[in-house]
Scaffold this motif. Structure first.
Motif, PDB file in Angstrom:
ATOM      1  N   LYS A   1      -3.761  10.710   1.266  1.00  0.00           N
ATOM      2  CA  LYS A   1      -4.113   9.933   0.083  1.00  0.00           C
ATOM      3  C   LYS A   1      -3.609   8.507   0.283  1.00  0.00           C
ATOM      4  O   LYS A   1      -2.424   8.295   0.507  1.00  0.00           O
ATOM      5  CB  LYS A   1      -3.500  10.561  -1.168  1.00  0.00           C
ATOM      6  CG  LYS A   1      -4.073  11.935  -1.493  1.00  0.00           C
ATOM      7  CD  LYS A   1      -3.454  12.517  -2.753  1.00  0.00           C
ATOM      8  CE  LYS A   1      -4.068  13.874  -3.052  1.00  0.00           C
ATOM      9  NZ  LYS A   1      -3.476  14.481  -4.272  1.00  0.00           N
ATOM     10  N   TYR A   2      -4.549   7.566   0.203  1.00  0.00           N
ATOM     11  CA  TYR A   2      -4.235   6.164   0.498  1.00  0.00           C
ATOM     12  C   TYR A   2      -4.427   5.336  -0.753  1.00  0.00           C
ATOM     13  O   TYR A   2      -5.535   5.287  -1.322  1.00  0.00           O
ATOM     14  CB  TYR A   2      -5.136   5.660   1.620  1.00  0.00           C
ATOM     15  CG  TYR A   2      -4.840   4.242   2.073  1.00  0.00           C
ATOM     16  CD1 TYR A   2      -3.648   3.941   2.715  1.00  0.00           C
ATOM     17  CD2 TYR A   2      -5.756   3.218   1.864  1.00  0.00           C
ATOM     18  CE1 TYR A   2      -3.370   2.648   3.150  1.00  0.00           C
ATOM     19  CE2 TYR A   2      -5.498   1.929   2.284  1.00  0.00           C
ATOM     20  CZ  TYR A   2      -4.286   1.646   2.929  1.00  0.00           C
ATOM     21  OH  TYR A   2      -4.021   0.363   3.352  1.00  0.00           O
ATOM     22  N   SER A   3      -3.360   4.659  -1.201  1.00  0.00           N
ATOM     23  CA  SER A   3      -3.397   3.855  -2.423  1.00  0.00           C
ATOM     24  C   SER A   3      -3.547   2.384  -2.069  1.00  0.00           C
ATOM     25  O   SER A   3      -2.756   1.837  -1.283  1.00  0.00           O
ATOM     26  CB  SER A   3      -2.118   4.072  -3.235  1.00  0.00           C
ATOM     27  OG  SER A   3      -1.992   5.415  -3.622  1.00  0.00           O
ATOM     28  N   ASN A   4      -4.561   1.774  -2.639  1.00  0.00           N
ATOM     29  CA  ASN A   4      -4.865   0.363  -2.374  1.00  0.00           C
ATOM     30  C   ASN A   4      -4.382  -0.493  -3.540  1.00  0.00           C
ATOM     31  O   ASN A   4      -4.916  -0.409  -4.645  1.00  0.00           O
ATOM     32  CB  ASN A   4      -6.371   0.192  -2.167  1.00  0.00           C
ATOM     33  CG  ASN A   4      -6.758  -1.255  -1.920  1.00  0.00           C
ATOM     34  OD1 ASN A   4      -5.925  -2.078  -1.538  1.00  0.00           O
ATOM     35  ND2 ASN A   4      -8.023  -1.576  -2.149  1.00  0.00           N
ATOM     36  N   ASN A   5      -3.372  -1.311  -3.300  1.00  0.00           N
ATOM     37  CA  ASN A   5      -2.807  -2.192  -4.320  1.00  0.00           C
ATOM     38  C   ASN A   5      -2.952  -3.656  -3.939  1.00  0.00           C
ATOM     39  O   ASN A   5      -2.211  -4.510  -4.431  1.00  0.00           O
ATOM     40  CB  ASN A   5      -1.325  -1.866  -4.526  1.00  0.00           C
ATOM     41  CG  ASN A   5      -1.093  -0.405  -4.837  1.00  0.00           C
ATOM     42  OD1 ASN A   5      -1.617   0.112  -5.811  1.00  0.00           O
ATOM     43  ND2 ASN A   5      -0.326   0.274  -4.003  1.00  0.00           N
TER      44      ASN A   5
ATOM     45  N   THR B   1      -9.057   9.578  -0.548  1.00  0.00           N
ATOM     46  CA  THR B   1      -8.526  10.707   0.219  1.00  0.00           C
ATOM     47  C   THR B   1      -9.255  10.843   1.545  1.00  0.00           C
ATOM     48  O   THR B   1     -10.490  10.918   1.594  1.00  0.00           O
ATOM     49  CB  THR B   1      -8.663  12.014  -0.576  1.00  0.00           C
ATOM     50  OG1 THR B   1      -7.952  11.890  -1.811  1.00  0.00           O
ATOM     51  CG2 THR B   1      -8.099  13.186   0.215  1.00  0.00           C
TER      52      THR B   1
ATOM     53  N   ILE C   1     -12.769   1.376  -0.895  1.00  0.00           N
ATOM     54  CA  ILE C   1     -11.617   1.718  -1.729  1.00  0.00           C
ATOM     55  C   ILE C   1     -11.363   0.520  -2.637  1.00  0.00           C
ATOM     56  O   ILE C   1     -10.966  -0.560  -2.168  1.00  0.00           O
ATOM     57  CB  ILE C   1     -10.358   2.001  -0.892  1.00  0.00           C
ATOM     58  CG1 ILE C   1     -10.646   2.987   0.236  1.00  0.00           C
ATOM     59  CG2 ILE C   1      -9.236   2.536  -1.781  1.00  0.00           C
ATOM     60  CD1 ILE C   1      -9.458   3.245   1.141  1.00  0.00           C
TER      61      ILE C   1
ATOM     62  N   GLY D   1       5.572   6.100   2.227  1.00  0.00           N
ATOM     63  CA  GLY D   1       4.866   7.188   1.583  1.00  0.00           C
ATOM     64  C   GLY D   1       5.627   8.490   1.687  1.00  0.00           C
ATOM     65  O   GLY D   1       6.789   8.543   2.095  1.00  0.00           O
TER      66      GLY D   1
ATOM     67  N   GLN E   1       0.833  -1.198   0.000  1.00  0.00           N
ATOM     68  CA  GLN E   1       0.000   0.000   0.000  1.00  0.00           C
ATOM     69  C   GLN E   1       0.870   1.251   0.000  1.00  0.00           C
ATOM     70  O   GLN E   1       2.066   1.197   0.315  1.00  0.00           O
ATOM     71  CB  GLN E   1      -0.929   0.005   1.223  1.00  0.00           C
ATOM     72  CG  GLN E   1      -1.742  -1.275   1.428  1.00  0.00           C
ATOM     73  CD  GLN E   1      -2.796  -1.499   0.369  1.00  0.00           C
ATOM     74  OE1 GLN E   1      -2.469  -1.773  -0.786  1.00  0.00           O
ATOM     75  NE2 GLN E   1      -4.063  -1.393   0.759  1.00  0.00           N
TER      76      GLN E   1
ATOM     77  N   ASP F   1       0.280   9.139   1.374  1.00  0.00           N
ATOM     78  CA  ASP F   1       0.804  10.464   1.042  1.00  0.00           C
ATOM     79  C   ASP F   1       0.169  11.447   2.022  1.00  0.00           C
ATOM     80  O   ASP F   1      -0.987  11.818   1.899  1.00  0.00           O
ATOM     81  CB  ASP F   1       0.441  10.811  -0.404  1.00  0.00           C
ATOM     82  CG  ASP F   1       1.235  11.997  -0.938  1.00  0.00           C
ATOM     83  OD1 ASP F   1       1.730  12.784  -0.116  1.00  0.00           O
ATOM     84  OD2 ASP F   1       1.351  12.125  -2.160  1.00  0.00           O
TER      85      ASP F   1
ATOM     86  N   SER G   1      -6.820   1.661  -6.678  1.00  0.00           N
ATOM     87  CA  SER G   1      -7.367   3.016  -6.661  1.00  0.00           C
ATOM     88  C   SER G   1      -6.865   3.746  -5.423  1.00  0.00           C
ATOM     89  O   SER G   1      -6.319   3.141  -4.501  1.00  0.00           O
ATOM     90  CB  SER G   1      -8.904   2.989  -6.666  1.00  0.00           C
ATOM     91  OG  SER G   1      -9.398   2.469  -5.446  1.00  0.00           O
ATOM     92  N   THR G   2      -7.054   5.055  -5.404  1.00  0.00           N
ATOM     93  CA  THR G   2      -6.598   5.903  -4.304  1.00  0.00           C
ATOM     94  C   THR G   2      -7.774   6.684  -3.745  1.00  0.00           C
ATOM     95  O   THR G   2      -8.571   7.261  -4.492  1.00  0.00           O
ATOM     96  CB  THR G   2      -5.498   6.877  -4.774  1.00  0.00           C
ATOM     97  OG1 THR G   2      -4.377   6.130  -5.244  1.00  0.00           O
ATOM     98  CG2 THR G   2      -5.059   7.791  -3.638  1.00  0.00           C
TER      99      THR G   2
END
Length: 623
Positions: free
Chosen positions: A53-57, A157, A150, A215, A29, A32, A154-155
């Motif tokens: 900002k959180y990115s889910n991978n 906020t 989420i 991050g 993950q 930011d 995708s990201t």
């Protein structure tokens, strides 16, 4: 390669959090943070604003997320407080004596905190993608139920506002430390919990350390204009604040200065502040700017910090050759906290030390820049991987840069071995794979995480060879920097480099309390008999000196290795000596016989002293 170009290339190479790690299917993950805080120096409280900002991978959608609110541990009745009451050897920094010197009565300091002394983080508002999100707080964990999930790849906020109170100085974080530092700001913001292939890591703050996603941080601190700040990251406006330049023109609004910091690809952000702080800096040969931020209480303290600064720059150059280049442009050593604790591109250490102690703690915390911060190790699960390998780096650097011996020690971490032996023979040892908070004693935790973990690394060099150990560290750096490897990833790297199977070693040394104990059982005119007195099998180097003065090194590999260690020519004691590789030893067989043709004068099991044999009195034979 110029440092600026190198850092640009390195950051571009890790923009994709999916990355190109060795393990197929690896993901992580991303976070930011943009934060703005307004500090009230008189009440030790502050107001915070955050956009995250959180990115889910992860390959799945997330309906809930979690944050850590670490300050909440510093309240009467917390899990940290209750742990202090029952563990047989509590951390004395967190205890107070309510009795007398003759009849002490140690009590948790947390249990006596008044409302104006406790720590807290109170969430005022929390939105996700502009919508209100429901949340609840349970101890030091904030659970957030999202209005919309989420989706994978995708990201989203988050926008948070919160109020916080800095606790009385107890552990790592706090105010008014024993050395007089006003603010030690660690674990100070709502921090996104770590989510990986093992799920969410939702450890209550009981005492041990941390894990978090990598991050970027953009942090603005508003504080009284007379205060000086030392922090993670790079200061964006040094000419507008106190301490960094004599000709700075301090900008203040309502008597407050604004400190603006940015940091890239780190997973924790810390700072400290005091009006009496002074700042010094120097640059390493590799281009790393090292800052020291400390209290100049007397000439000796100031001199020690000046000397330590120079040695810190040497440390980063030395470590780059052994473990890979430090990838950030700055590192800041700040006086604060209650001992030493590592954070992204910075550390807080106590400063009123003699030179030896100051250099030692700086080397240790700076070494965490590799084994913790470059590799994002989960300290709650693999504490030895973090602290043990860091201690290993510290000891190598300390011998090379501080002691500067004319004759190098055969085993540079002999003190760690002795600490491990005390633990192994104490009856208090527990498996090193135990979760960090769950050890029955602090003695066992510290001996295993720091000492036995370091022994694991040095003894690995005994198994695969010193040169292969060095290659393993560098190969691991290339594959896993800015990611979250597991111990198995390190083991696999060592296996690939050396061609030796290491499953047996890591399993027994990590997951059991079995001990190594070999001895010379018998010597005759034509044979040497070696016995394994334990239930832990190892390969052996056996140096034999014959009565005619000649020497021979016998190497006995272990069958489970499915390979052999090459001759270690870097050891002086092995120069110009015949090396004989014998048939492998079965772990199922307790004895091994070496055939000889000459009369023996002396026999030594492992003359390099890297085999962690808990009873060494029978490892040397002299008639």
């Amino acid at each position: 390669m110029k440092l600026k170009y190198f850092i640009t290339v390195l950051l571009l190479s890790v923009v994709s959090f999916a990355g190109f790690a060795q393990r197929k299917g690896y993901w992580q993950q991303g976070v930011d943070y943009t934060m703005d805080i307004d500090v009230n120096e008189k009440t030790f409280q502050y107001e915070g604003k955050m956009t995250l900002k959180y990115s889910n991978n992860s390959g799945q959608s997330l309906n809930k997320v979690y944050f850590h609110l670490y300050f909440n541990a510093f309240q009467p009745g917390s899990m940290m407080d209750e742990r202090l009451k029952v563990i047989p050897d509590p951390d004395r920094r967190m205890m107070q004596n309510t009795g007398t010197k003759e009849k002490p009565n140690l009590q948790s300091r947390i249990s006596t905190l008044k409302p104006q002394q406790i720590g807290y983080q109170k969430i005022k508002t929390l939105k996700f993608n502009g919508q209100d999100a429901s949340f609840k707080i349970d101890g030091t964990i904030l659970e957030v139920t999202l209005p919309t999930a989420i989706a994978d790849n995708s990201t989203g906020t988050f926008d948070l506002t919160w109020d916080a109170q800095v606790p009385e100085q107890i552990r790592r974080s706090g105010r008014n430390s024993s050395e007089g530092v006003a603010f030690s700001m660690t674990q100070w913001y709502p921090k996104m919990a770590h989510f990986d292939e093992f799920g969410w890591h939702l450890d209550e703050y009981v005492g041990r350390e941390f894990v978090a996603p990598f991050g970027n941080f953009d942090v603005t601190i508003h504080i009284d204009k007379d205060y000086v700040v030392g922090s993670s990251g790079k200061l964006q406006n040094p000419m507008e604040v106190k301490g960094y330049f004599k000709n700075a023109k301090i900008k203040a609004k309502k008597n407050k200065a604004t400190w603006h910091y940015k940091a890239h690809n780190i997973h924790d952000f810390a700072w400290a502040s005091d009006p009496k702080f002074v700042v010094d800096s120097a640059k390493s040969k590799g281009g790393i700017t090292v800052y020291t931020v400390f209290l100049p209480t007397d000439k000796t303290v100031t001199s020690n910090w000046k000397t330590a600064l120079g040695m810190a720059t040497e440390f980063f150059d030395f470590t780059a050759t052994k473990f890979g280049a430090y990838p950030w442009p700055t590192y800041t050593v700040i006086q604060g906290g209650d001992g030493g604790m590592e954070y992204g591109t910075a550390t807080l250490v106590t400063g009123g030390r003699d030179l030896k102690g100051l250099v030692g703690v700086i080397f240790h915390e700076a070494a965490h820049s590799w084994y913790q911060h470059l590799f994002g190790i989960n300290e709650t699960v693999d504490e030895w991987f973090d602290e043990g390998f860091t201690s290993y780096i510290e000891d190598l650097a300390y011998q090379e840069l501080f002691l500067r011996p004319t004759a190098r020690a055969l085993n540079p971490i002999g003190a760690a071995y002795n600490s491990y032996y005390r633990l192994a023979l104490s009856g208090k040892e527990e498996p090193m794979s135990l979760l960090a908070d769950y050890y029955n004693t602090n003695f066992a935790y510290s001996s295993e995480a720091y000492s036995k973990g370091a022994v694991l690394a040095e003894q690995l060099g005994y198994i695969i060879g010193k040169d292969n150990l060095h290659k393993t560290f560098l190969s691991f750096y290339d594959k896993w920097k800015f990611k979250h490897p597991t111990p198995n990833d390190f083991k696999r790297t060592a296996e690939e480099v050396s061609g030796i199977n290491l499953k047996w070693y890591f399993n027994l040394f990590l997951n059991t309390t079995r001990k190594i104990d070999y001895g010379i059982s018998n010597i005759s005119e034509n044979a040497i008999v070696i016995r394994n007195n334990s239930d832990f099998a190892m390969p052996l180097d056996i140096l034999v000196t014959y009565e005619d003065g000649s020497k021979e090194l016998f190497y006995i590999p272990l069958r489970e290795m499915r390979g052999e260690k090459k001759a270690e020519t870097s050891f002086d004691i092995y120069q110009n000596i015949k090396r004989t590789v014998l048939d492998d030893w079965f772990w199922t067989k307790p004895t091994y016989t070496i055939s000889i043709a000459k009369k023996v004068k002396e026999v030594i099991i492992d003359p390099t002293q890297r085999l962690a044999d808990v009873k060494q009195e029978d490892n040397i034979y002299k008639p």
